[in-house]
Write an enzyme that holds these catalytic residues in place. Structure first.
Site, mmCIF file in Angstrom:
data_model
loop_
_atom_site.group_PDB
_atom_site.id
_atom_site.type_symbol
_atom_site.label_atom_id
_atom_site.label_comp_id
_atom_site.label_asym_id
_atom_site.label_seq_id
_atom_site.Cartn_x
_atom_site.Cartn_y
_atom_site.Cartn_z
ATOM 1 N N GLU A 131 -9.093 41.893 19.839
ATOM 2 C CA GLU A 131 -8.935 43.284 19.394
ATOM 3 C C GLU A 131 -9.741 43.538 18.119
ATOM 4 O O GLU A 131 -10.071 42.623 17.385
ATOM 5 C CB GLU A 131 -7.459 43.626 19.147
ATOM 6 C CG GLU A 131 -6.632 42.572 18.425
ATOM 7 C CD GLU A 131 -7.064 42.254 17.022
ATOM 8 O OE1 GLU A 131 -7.433 43.202 16.286
ATOM 9 O OE2 GLU A 131 -7.041 41.075 16.631
ATOM 10 N N GLU B 162 -9.833 39.383 16.585
ATOM 11 C CA GLU B 162 -11.019 39.458 17.453
ATOM 12 C C GLU B 162 -10.880 38.638 18.733
ATOM 13 O O GLU B 162 -11.713 38.749 19.624
ATOM 14 C CB GLU B 162 -12.299 38.995 16.730
ATOM 15 C CG GLU B 162 -12.664 39.758 15.491
ATOM 16 C CD GLU B 162 -13.935 39.223 14.836
ATOM 17 O OE1 GLU B 162 -14.604 38.342 15.416
ATOM 18 O OE2 GLU B 162 -14.255 39.693 13.727
#
Length: 353
Positions: free
Chosen positions: A174, A317
């Site tokens: 994300e 991430e």
């Protein structure tokens, strides 16, 4: 909503017969029984997920969902909102940590703009924008219920496309400035846990910033009164578009009997939301690591997941998922390639020893 309901009905429990076959196979390999510890449990679990006594996890794909958060205007992050757009560009150019770690882990990265607050036209970026970021949840719902459902269904479609292209494992990533605030609010409500026990320093806050973040989340919950018994109500009132997209990834992967590697706190909250929507999703989750966010310990416990790694990560991430992937691949290769006692001509353990 129709796509969501359809997927929910397809999710089944693990295949225990196939799990037993994998366990028996591992027990006959040239090693003391259970000596690979948690890694053996992962292999057994993946066998049960896939329904295959000799499963494969490649190709593996890290799906990075990106979106902005209106609550960032409250100063809850050490970084400005424009970093979301800038980091999406970095992902696409291959220069971010998740790109490097995924290359090292032999996984591909797919980046999805599901709600970035800006027009992005980048080669390779999947543009499935629901809206230009969420509203400020201190002042009202982050998004409408319909938008939350739409974002979940986009996640379902993204996972569907990846699986159709051959993906055997999906890892969650994300990007969104302010998303630890949204995920902390969601977890506090879903877990019925005081917000002070959930909130950490995110990606660089000091003590003053952390206290401000707690106050912002408390106001957001008071203003919106999300219903802990209705995960979509919680998601649309105090959540985020990228979190909703990840919920859809988990739901579709579980329905397709595909393992899901969870990254840090934000992706774990998305996984918990999926589990609250469809409880059998929990069987398809692998916790890659334990981050420094205090809420991450609690959400992993609530999901019944034992993290593979504890490296004090706090990047997000999908970085932790990428780092854990070689471990997961290693034990799958153990199952495929390691010799049995019989084949190697090695004596097994003595009985009653």
């Amino acid at each position: 909503m129709q796509k969501l309901k359809q997927i929910m009905g397809l999710i089944e429990r693990l295949d225990t017969q196939v799990q037993d076959q994998m366990e028996q196979h591992l027990n006959h390999l040239t090693k003391p029984m259970g000596s690979l510890g948690l890694l053996e449990s992962v292999a057994i679990k993946i066998a049960g997920m896939t329904g295959n006594p000799m499963p494969e996890i490649d190709p593996a794909v890290v799906v990075v969902m990106a979106a902005d958060h209106g609550v960032a205007t409250e100063g809850v992050s050490a970084f400005p909102s424009e970093v979301t757009q800038q980091m999406v560009g970095n992902f696409i150019s291959g220069g971010a940590a998740i790109n490097v770690l995924s290359r090292a882990s032999h996984a591909s990265v797919e980046v999805v703009d599901i709600g970035v607050n800006g027009l992005l036209q980048l080669p390779g970026l999947v543009n499935r924008k629901v809206r230009f970021g969420t509203d400020n949840m201190v002042q009202g719902p982050a998004m409408t219920r319909e938008e939350a459902i739409s974002a979940i269904e986009i996640g379902i479609e993204i996972a569907e496309a990846a699986i159709e292209k051959g993906a055997k494992l999906l890892a969650l990533g994300e990007m969104g400035i302010g998303n630890t605030t949204a995920s902390s609010a969601m977890f506090s409500v879903l877990g019925q846990i005081p917000i002070e026990q959930v909130v950490g320093y995110g990606t660089g806050l000091d003590d003053q910033g952390k206290n401000k973040k707690i106050q912002v989340i408390q106001r957001s919950i008071e203003v919106n009164q999300p219903n802990p018994e209705d995960p979509i109500d919680v998601l649309h009132k105090v959540g985020g578009l990228e979190i909703a997209g990840l919920v859809g990834i988990v739901l579709k992967a579980a329905a397709a009997r595909i393992p899901v590697v969870v990254d840090g706190f934000i992706t774990a909250v998305a996984a918990l939301t999926a589990v609250r929507i469809a409880p059998a999703c929990r069987y398809y989750l692998i916790a890659s690591h334990q981050s420094v966010e205090p809420g991450h310990v609690l959400v992993n416990q609530l999901l019944g997941l034992e993290p593979l790694l504890n490296l004090n990560l706090r990047l997000g991430e999908g970085s932790g998922a990428a780092v854990a992937l070689p471990l997961i691949r290693s034990v799958i290769r153990i199952a495929h390639e390691m010799a049995t006692f019989e084949k190697a001509g090695v004596s097994g353990a003595l009985e009653n020893s």
